[in-house]
Design an enzyme around this catalytic site. Structure first.
Site, PDB file in Angstrom:
ATOM      1  N   SER A  73      59.545  37.616 114.202  1.00  0.00           N
ATOM      2  CA  SER A  73      59.530  36.636 115.283  1.00  0.00           C
ATOM      3  C   SER A  73      58.198  35.881 115.289  1.00  0.00           C
ATOM      4  O   SER A  73      57.567  35.685 114.232  1.00  0.00           O
ATOM      5  CB  SER A  73      59.777  37.368 116.610  1.00  0.00           C
ATOM      6  OG  SER A  73      59.941  36.454 117.658  1.00  0.00           O
ATOM      7  N   LYS A  92      63.001  31.498 117.587  1.00  0.00           N
ATOM      8  CA  LYS A  92      62.441  32.850 117.686  1.00  0.00           C
ATOM      9  C   LYS A  92      62.817  33.508 119.014  1.00  0.00           C
ATOM     10  O   LYS A  92      63.006  34.728 119.079  1.00  0.00           O
ATOM     11  CB  LYS A  92      60.918  32.820 117.509  1.00  0.00           C
ATOM     12  CG  LYS A  92      60.445  32.320 116.129  1.00  0.00           C
ATOM     13  CD  LYS A  92      60.873  33.210 114.975  1.00  0.00           C
ATOM     14  CE  LYS A  92      60.120  32.868 113.692  1.00  0.00           C
ATOM     15  NZ  LYS A  92      60.598  33.643 112.530  1.00  0.00           N
TER      16      LYS A  92
HETATM   17  P1  NAP Z   1      56.697  31.695 103.952  1.00  0.00           P
HETATM   18  O1  NAP Z   1      55.943  32.361 102.864  1.00  0.00           O
HETATM   19  O2  NAP Z   1      57.033  30.256 103.779  1.00  0.00           O
HETATM   20  O3  NAP Z   1      58.026  32.531 104.252  1.00  0.00           O
HETATM   21  C1  NAP Z   1      59.252  31.964 104.589  1.00  0.00           C
HETATM   22  C2  NAP Z   1      60.269  32.417 103.562  1.00  0.00           C
HETATM   23  O4  NAP Z   1      61.577  32.030 103.977  1.00  0.00           O
HETATM   24  C3  NAP Z   1      60.028  31.832 102.181  1.00  0.00           C
HETATM   25  O5  NAP Z   1      59.961  32.909 101.251  1.00  0.00           O
HETATM   26  C4  NAP Z   1      61.267  30.967 101.911  1.00  0.00           C
HETATM   27  O6  NAP Z   1      61.622  31.047 100.524  1.00  0.00           O
HETATM   28  C5  NAP Z   1      62.304  31.631 102.820  1.00  0.00           C
HETATM   29  N1  NAP Z   1      63.342  30.700 103.251  1.00  0.00           N
HETATM   30  C6  NAP Z   1      63.185  29.514 103.893  1.00  0.00           C
HETATM   31  N2  NAP Z   1      64.377  28.953 104.115  1.00  0.00           N
HETATM   32  C7  NAP Z   1      65.308  29.812 103.630  1.00  0.00           C
HETATM   33  C8  NAP Z   1      66.737  29.806 103.583  1.00  0.00           C
HETATM   34  N3  NAP Z   1      67.446  28.774 104.083  1.00  0.00           N
HETATM   35  N4  NAP Z   1      67.376  30.865 103.023  1.00  0.00           N
HETATM   36  C9  NAP Z   1      66.666  31.918 102.524  1.00  0.00           C
HETATM   37  N5  NAP Z   1      65.333  31.974 102.531  1.00  0.00           N
HETATM   38  C10 NAP Z   1      64.663  30.935 103.085  1.00  0.00           C
HETATM   39  O7  NAP Z   1      55.937  31.787 105.344  1.00  0.00           O
HETATM   40  P2  NAP Z   1      55.153  32.940 106.159  1.00  0.00           P
HETATM   41  O8  NAP Z   1      54.074  32.231 106.866  1.00  0.00           O
HETATM   42  O9  NAP Z   1      54.843  34.110 105.312  1.00  0.00           O
HETATM   43  O10 NAP Z   1      56.256  33.337 107.274  1.00  0.00           O
HETATM   44  C11 NAP Z   1      57.052  34.521 107.163  1.00  0.00           C
HETATM   45  C12 NAP Z   1      57.648  34.857 108.508  1.00  0.00           C
HETATM   46  O11 NAP Z   1      56.618  35.123 109.464  1.00  0.00           O
HETATM   47  C13 NAP Z   1      58.502  33.747 109.132  1.00  0.00           C
HETATM   48  O12 NAP Z   1      59.603  34.338 109.812  1.00  0.00           O
HETATM   49  C14 NAP Z   1      57.552  33.103 110.129  1.00  0.00           C
HETATM   50  O13 NAP Z   1      58.227  32.434 111.159  1.00  0.00           O
HETATM   51  C15 NAP Z   1      56.800  34.316 110.617  1.00  0.00           C
HETATM   52  N6  NAP Z   1      55.478  34.021 111.213  1.00  0.00           N
HETATM   53  C16 NAP Z   1      54.441  33.633 110.431  1.00  0.00           C
HETATM   54  C17 NAP Z   1      53.183  33.439 110.988  1.00  0.00           C
HETATM   55  C18 NAP Z   1      51.988  33.067 110.134  1.00  0.00           C
HETATM   56  O14 NAP Z   1      50.865  33.029 110.612  1.00  0.00           O
HETATM   57  N7  NAP Z   1      52.176  32.819 108.855  1.00  0.00           N
HETATM   58  C19 NAP Z   1      52.999  33.588 112.369  1.00  0.00           C
HETATM   59  C20 NAP Z   1      54.099  33.968 113.154  1.00  0.00           C
HETATM   60  C21 NAP Z   1      55.331  34.186 112.565  1.00  0.00           C
HETATM   61  P3  NAP Z   1      62.407  29.871  99.733  1.00  0.00           P
HETATM   62  O15 NAP Z   1      61.621  28.625  99.944  1.00  0.00           O
HETATM   63  O16 NAP Z   1      62.456  30.373  98.328  1.00  0.00           O
HETATM   64  O17 NAP Z   1      63.778  29.800 100.344  1.00  0.00           O
END
Ligand code: NAP
Ligand code: COA
Length: 277
Positions: free
Chosen positions: A152, A170
């Site tokens: 989330s 979320k």
């Molecule tokens: P990220 O590396 O871009 O992770 C997102 C992943 O989702 C990617 O591996 C992407 O791979 C996959 N994805 C996107 N669309 C998709 C689809 N339609 N079907 C299947 N896979 C899909 O970003 P992250 O920052 O590590 O975020 C990971 C999680 O943490 C997310 O849920 C995000 O909302 C949450 N979050 C992150 C932060 C932060 O500070 N980074 C803070 C709060 C929450 P492909 O492009 O290969 O599909």
């Protein structure tokens, strides 16, 4: 040595014989969650849209952990894709014990800059995608008395600017965490969420905050790391958490609590003795 080292905190055989399915596991936070689970004995299947990225991540994680990580291309918006990914996981490993719904899409957009399709796209990836993958996996989680973590965020706790699409998605995911916990608890399936704060070196942070995250705005005085989320993951999936379900664990160093406080102007602070923290 694996990039995420949780072995000083948790036993390395915690998840021997268990199988994880993780959406979004080819990059960022969910890659770290996957790597930690494999370090502690699980086998894993990671899914997302970009197969080359997944394949490279799977190879690197398998090598770093001496474990087994398998890439499967799937768009979580498409029920037929997630059903195929689940079938491949069962074909390869015979069971599914843990599910991480981590796939997400996000960008900064003000109300007037958010098209009908932009809003729908984020809801479809994050919220419907989590439902789709969980629906396709459920019979196997029931069979193994398994556990789910929904990834989330804290955006919707405070009404974060330019984030209505992701916040709404979320918030829906957090609702599913509670509904599933209640309905699936009697089958032995636990469901929790993890809400990360700002996590360094991730796509999410660079898209949403760039270099703007000031460690001093975070009560513990540092930006999060992927390992912070990995540690929470290992705990929530472990036997140590068998009485915890339906909860969203915020892993943010106190960030959202701090950001809900007003930024007082210096003129006001001057009137408050000892107001410098
Ligand atoms: P990220 O590396 O871009 O992770 C997102 C992943 O989702 C990617 O591996 C992407 O791979 C996959 N994805 C996107 N669309 C998709 C689809 N339609 N079907 C299947 N896979 C899909 O970003 P992250 O920052 O590590 O975020 C990971 C999680 O943490 C997310 O849920 C995000 O909302 C949450 N979050 C992150 C932060 C932060 O500070 N980074 C803070 C709060 C929450 P492909 O492009 O290969 O599909
Ligand atoms: N601001 C406003 N609207 C945007 C946007 C932005 N920065 N980026 C995309 N959109 C809009 C598009 O214009 C399109 O709307 P339109 O048809 O009305 O023009 C809609 O969103 C869908 O875009 P599209 O590129 O077709 O979607 P996609 O399914 O290929 O990609 C995204 C999904 C847009 C979320 C893409 O950024 C993505 O794949 N993200 C995954 C990685 C990620 O976001 N990681 C961080 C997780 S916290």
């Amino acid at each position: 040595m694996a990039a995420v080292d949780t072995t000083k905190i948790f036993r390395t055989d915690l998840f021997n014989g268990k199988v994880l399915l993780c959406s979004g596991g080819g990059s960022g936070i969910c890659r770290g969650m996957t790597e930690a689970m494999v370090t502690h004995g699980a086998k894993a299947v990671i899914i997302s849209r970009n197969f080359e990225k997944l394949q490279k991540a799977a190879e690197e994680m398998s090598k770093a952990t001496n474990g087994e990580v398998i890439p499967v291309q799937a768009d979580v918006r498409k029920p037929e894709d997630v059903e195929r990914a689940v079938a491949k996981t069962i074909e390869k490993f015979g069971r599914i014990d843990f599910l991480i719904n981590g796939a997400a899409g996000n960008f900064l957009a003000p109300f007037d800059g958010l098209s009908y399709n932009a809003f729908r796209t984020v809801i479809e990836i994050d919220l419907l995608g989590s439902f789709n993958l969980t629906k396709a996996t459920m019979q196997h989680l029931r069979a193994s008395k398994g556990s789910i973590i929904n990834v989330s965020a804290t955006l919707h706790y405070t009404g974060t600017i330019f984030q209505q699409h992701a916040g709404a998605a979320k918030a829906g995911i957090d609702a599913l965490t509670k509904h599933w916990a209640v309905e699936l608890g009697p089958s032995g399936v636990r469901v929790n969420g993890i809400a990360p704060g700002p996590i360094a070196a991730t796509e999410g942070l660079s898209r949403l905050a760039g270099d703007l995250t000031d460690p001093q705005q975070i009560p513990v005085q540092r930006v999060g790391e992927v390992k912070d989320i990995a540690q929470a993951t290992v705990f929530l999936f472990s036997e140590g958490a068998t009485f915890i379900t339906g909860q969203v664990v915020v892993v943010d160093g106190g960030h959202y609590l701090q950001t809900s406080n007003p930024a007082y102007p210096d003129s006001v602070l001057a009137s408050v003795p000892d107001s410098k923290l």
